[in-house]
Structures are given as C-alpha cells and as structure tokens.
Scaffold this active site. Structure first.
Site, short mmCIF file in Angstrom:
data_model
loop_
_atom_site.label_atom_id
_atom_site.label_comp_id
_atom_site.label_asym_id
_atom_site.label_seq_id
_atom_site.Cartn_x
_atom_site.Cartn_y
_atom_site.Cartn_z
N ALA A 1 -14.32 6.44 -3.93
CA ALA A 1 -14.39 7.86 -3.58
C ALA A 1 -15.71 8.06 -2.84
O ALA A 1 -16.66 7.28 -3.02
CB ALA A 1 -14.34 8.70 -4.84
N GLY B 1 -12.56 4.24 -6.52
CA GLY B 1 -11.31 4.88 -6.09
C GLY B 1 -10.47 3.97 -5.20
O GLY B 1 -9.25 4.09 -5.15
N GLU C 1 -8.63 1.88 -7.52
CA GLU C 1 -7.63 2.74 -8.16
C GLU C 1 -6.46 3.03 -7.22
O GLU C 1 -5.30 3.08 -7.64
CB GLU C 1 -8.31 4.04 -8.64
N GLU D 1 -18.28 2.35 -11.01
CA GLU D 1 -18.77 3.71 -11.28
C GLU D 1 -19.88 3.73 -12.32
O GLU D 1 -20.77 4.57 -12.29
CB GLU D 1 -17.62 4.62 -11.75
N1 CAA Z 1 -19.09 6.68 -0.65
C1 CAA Z 1 -19.79 7.07 0.43
N2 CAA Z 1 -20.32 6.23 1.33
C2 CAA Z 1 -20.14 4.92 1.12
C3 CAA Z 1 -19.43 4.42 0.01
C4 CAA Z 1 -18.88 5.37 -0.90
N3 CAA Z 1 -18.15 5.00 -1.96
N4 CAA Z 1 -19.44 3.06 0.06
C5 CAA Z 1 -20.11 2.73 1.17
N5 CAA Z 1 -20.55 3.84 1.81
C6 CAA Z 1 -21.33 3.92 3.05
C7 CAA Z 1 -22.78 3.54 2.81
O1 CAA Z 1 -23.52 4.64 2.31
C8 CAA Z 1 -23.22 3.14 4.20
O2 CAA Z 1 -23.44 4.30 4.96
P1 CAA Z 1 -24.81 4.44 5.85
O3 CAA Z 1 -24.64 3.37 6.88
O4 CAA Z 1 -24.74 5.83 6.38
O5 CAA Z 1 -25.94 4.17 4.94
C9 CAA Z 1 -21.95 2.48 4.77
O6 CAA Z 1 -20.88 2.96 3.98
C10 CAA Z 1 -21.97 0.97 4.68
O7 CAA Z 1 -22.25 0.60 3.32
P2 CAA Z 1 -23.43 -0.40 2.88
O8 CAA Z 1 -24.55 -0.36 3.84
O9 CAA Z 1 -23.76 -0.11 1.46
O10 CAA Z 1 -22.65 -1.81 3.02
P3 CAA Z 1 -22.94 -3.15 2.23
O11 CAA Z 1 -22.08 -4.17 2.88
O12 CAA Z 1 -24.41 -3.40 2.13
O13 CAA Z 1 -22.44 -2.89 0.73
C11 CAA Z 1 -20.83 -2.12 -0.95
C12 CAA Z 1 -21.06 -2.73 0.48
C13 CAA Z 1 -21.25 -3.15 -2.01
C14 CAA Z 1 -19.34 -1.83 -1.05
C15 CAA Z 1 -21.67 -0.84 -1.11
O14 CAA Z 1 -21.43 0.01 0.00
C16 CAA Z 1 -21.34 -0.04 -2.34
O15 CAA Z 1 -21.76 -0.41 -3.44
N6 CAA Z 1 -20.56 1.08 -2.22
C17 CAA Z 1 -20.24 1.97 -3.31
C18 CAA Z 1 -19.20 1.37 -4.22
C19 CAA Z 1 -18.92 2.33 -5.38
O16 CAA Z 1 -19.79 2.57 -6.19
N7 CAA Z 1 -17.69 2.87 -5.45
C20 CAA Z 1 -17.31 3.81 -6.50
C21 CAA Z 1 -17.42 5.22 -5.97
S1 CAA Z 1 -17.16 6.44 -7.22
C22 CAA Z 1 -15.49 6.55 -7.43
O17 CAA Z 1 -14.72 5.91 -6.76
C23 CAA Z 1 -15.03 7.50 -8.51
C24 CAA Z 1 -13.54 7.47 -8.79
O18 CAA Z 1 -13.08 6.82 -9.72
C25 CAA Z 1 -12.60 8.26 -8.02
#
Ligand code: CAA
Length: 257
Positions: free
Chosen positions: A65, A108, A111, A131
């Site tokens: 998400a 998400g 999911e 998360e």
């Molecule tokens: N939401 C918003 N933006 C996101 C995102 C997310 N879930 N995942 C990645 N992005 C964005 C980053 O902020 C980044 O944007 P900027 O260039 O503007 O900084 C861009 O996408 C590229 O990401 P990274 O630079 O972080 O890429 P990476 O290759 O270094 O890392 C990753 C990849 C390990 C997937 C890392 O992006 C990450 O940890 N993402 C979040 C994963 C996460 O925590 N997901 C759970 C979200 S909460 C949820 O989903 C709740 C639910 O149950 C519904």
C-alpha cells in the site's frame, strides 16, 4: 486509466492487467486500486474474456500500500476512508485471476497476490508482509490469507519479523503454483490463462466459487455448496456439450451458455 494498462485479448480469451506506477514500485495508492477494481468489473462483464492475468513489472509486482498516502492519517481518518471496501470488491471478481509476479510482492502487494486465484512467480520474486517494520500490521488480509496459505508458524515468522520469502520458499510452502525463470513468468501465466479459457466459462466460475467457499465454511456446508454448483452446471449447454463430446470422442465446443 493512468496507473494500470489493460489489454483485453493478450491471448485468446485472456486479458492482461499491468500495474503501472514503476517509479513507486507499483505502490498501491487509492487511484490505482480504484482503476484496478473498475477494470476487473468491466472484464468480468466482457463475454470474450475468460481469464485475467494481473502483473507488475520485472522489479516489482507491488511494494505494498502507498506508505506516503497513509503515513499522517489518524485511525478515524483511515476508518472513514474505508479503502479496503475496494479490496473487498476485487475479491468478488467471478473470473479467475492469475497473478504473474516478479520482484517485490510486499505488504498490500503480497496481499493482492493472495487475493488472486493462482500465482506464477519468477525466480526473482520476493513475498513478504513487512508492515511490522513500519510499526503496523497487515491490513488487507495478510494475517488471514498468509496463515491459510503457509501455515501458522511460517506466517508468524514472516509477519512478526517482516522477513521476505524467496520464490523457491513460496513454492515450497504452497503459496505459489510455479516458479520459472524471469523471462518466462508472464508467458507461463498467460498460458495457464489460455488453458482455462478453453473450458466452459460457467463451469470455471462455479468451480472458483466453490473452492473459495471452502475458506468460509465447515466441510458439511462446503460440500452442500459444491453439490448445488455441480447440479447447477447441468443447467448449462456447456455441460451437455462437454459430456456429448467425450462420448463422441471429439473436442467440445463451449459457448459459455
Ligand atoms: N509506498 C510508497 N512508496 C513506495 C513504497 C510504498 N509501499 N515502496 C516503494 N516506494 C517508493 C520509494 O519511496 C521510492 O520513492 P522515491 O524514489 O521517491 O524515494 C521508490 O518507490 C523506489 O523505492 P526504493 O528506493 O526504496 O527502492 P529499493 O530497491 O531501494 O527498495 C523495497 C525496494 C525494499 C521494496 C523498499 O522500497 C521498501 O521497503 N518498500 C516498502 C515495503 C513495505 O513496507 N510495504 C508495506 C506497505 S504497508 C501495507 O501494505 C499495509 C497493508 O497491509 C495494506
């Protein structure tokens, strides 16, 4: 449609939906989820579409998400926005959905793959519910569906640590149908869709509905539901054609009637 791309006939009878927010690793914001629901509802009504493949790109199916969209929200704002209604409606899609997953399928994103009916993974796929690292927990079904898919012990480990599951491990635990080299995952998913598209659309939908019912009911009730759908299939021309073709030793011609 800005954040998804839809190809109605990517293969005969198989539609393809591509999540298309590559810079954000296909983070699932409200607009994307609304577009996705709209597309699925349209494809569900389109008689020429028999199966749907949902994919991202090689780097990410979806990284969750959209964290930036929800970071500052209060509990009440989250409750009033009620974003998961969209997700609940996606679950109501009648046609089979195959997730074709490469790279990250996190939060998400994971999911969403579990809301699909089958998952084809590339060797590079990584599944996870990270998360907990954000100080929260899965909110779109992760605690329930991952537990049902991989069992309690593994689900606890993944959800309490945020560790990722490799494609191979995901296959071992029964989360995904098949793991293939990265250049093959979309092809493999489309082939699976094509095979299903050759069956009676009615029988496919009745079967999907009955399988999904097994997650909601006790065995007795599930068996009764299955039996009703089995009998209902006998109201279709396709069932008559399927059995007649078998007896006449020829290929059936299904009409979805
Ligand atoms: N939401 C918003 N933006 C996101 C995102 C997310 N879930 N995942 C990645 N992005 C964005 C980053 O902020 C980044 O944007 P900027 O260039 O503007 O900084 C861009 O996408 C590229 O990401 P990274 O630079 O972080 O890429 P990476 O290759 O270094 O890392 C990753 C990849 C390990 C997937 C890392 O992006 C990450 O940890 N993402 C979040 C994963 C996460 O925590 N997901 C759970 C979200 S909460 C949820 O989903 C709740 C639910 O149950 C519904």
């Amino acid at each position: 449609m800005e954040l998804i791309k839809v190809t109605e006939q990517r293969e005969p009878g198989v539609a393809l939906i591509e999540l298309n927010r590559p810079k954000e690793l296909n983070a699932l914001n409200h607009q994307l989820m609304t577009e996705l629901l709209g597309a699925l509802q349209q494809l569900d009504k389109n008689d020429l579409v028999k199966a749907i493949v949902l994919t991202g790109n090689e780097k990410a199916f979806a990284a969750g998400a959209d964290i930036k969209e929800m970071a500052d929200k209060t509990a009440i704002e989250m409750h009033l926005m009620d974003r998961f209604t969209t997700w609940d409606q996606i679950r109501k899609t009648k046609k089979p959905i195959i997730a074709a997953v490469s790279g990250f399928a996190l939060g998400g994103g994971c999911e969403l793959t579990m809301m699909c009916d089958m998952i084809i993974a590339s060797e590079t796929a990584k599944f996870g519910q990270p998360e907990i690292k954000l100080g929260t927990i899965p909110g779109a079904g992760g605690t329930q569906r991952l537990t049902k898919a991989v069992g309690k012990a593994k689900a606890m480990e993944l959800i309490l640590t945020g560790r990722f599951l490799s494609a191979e491990e995901a296959h071992f635990y029964g989360l995904v149908n098949k793991v293939v080299p990265v250049e093959m995952y979309l092809h493999e998913a489309l082939q699976l869709g094509k095979e299903i598209a050759q069956m009676s659309t009615i029988a496919v939908q009745l079967a999907k509905e009955a399988i999904n019912r097994s997650f909601e009911t006790q065995l007795d009730e599930g068996l009764a539901f299955e039996r009703k759908n089995f009998y209902l299939s006998f109201a279709s021309e396709d069932q008559k054609e399927g059995m007649k073709a078998f007896i006449e030793k020829r290929k059936p011609e299904y009409k979805g009637k």
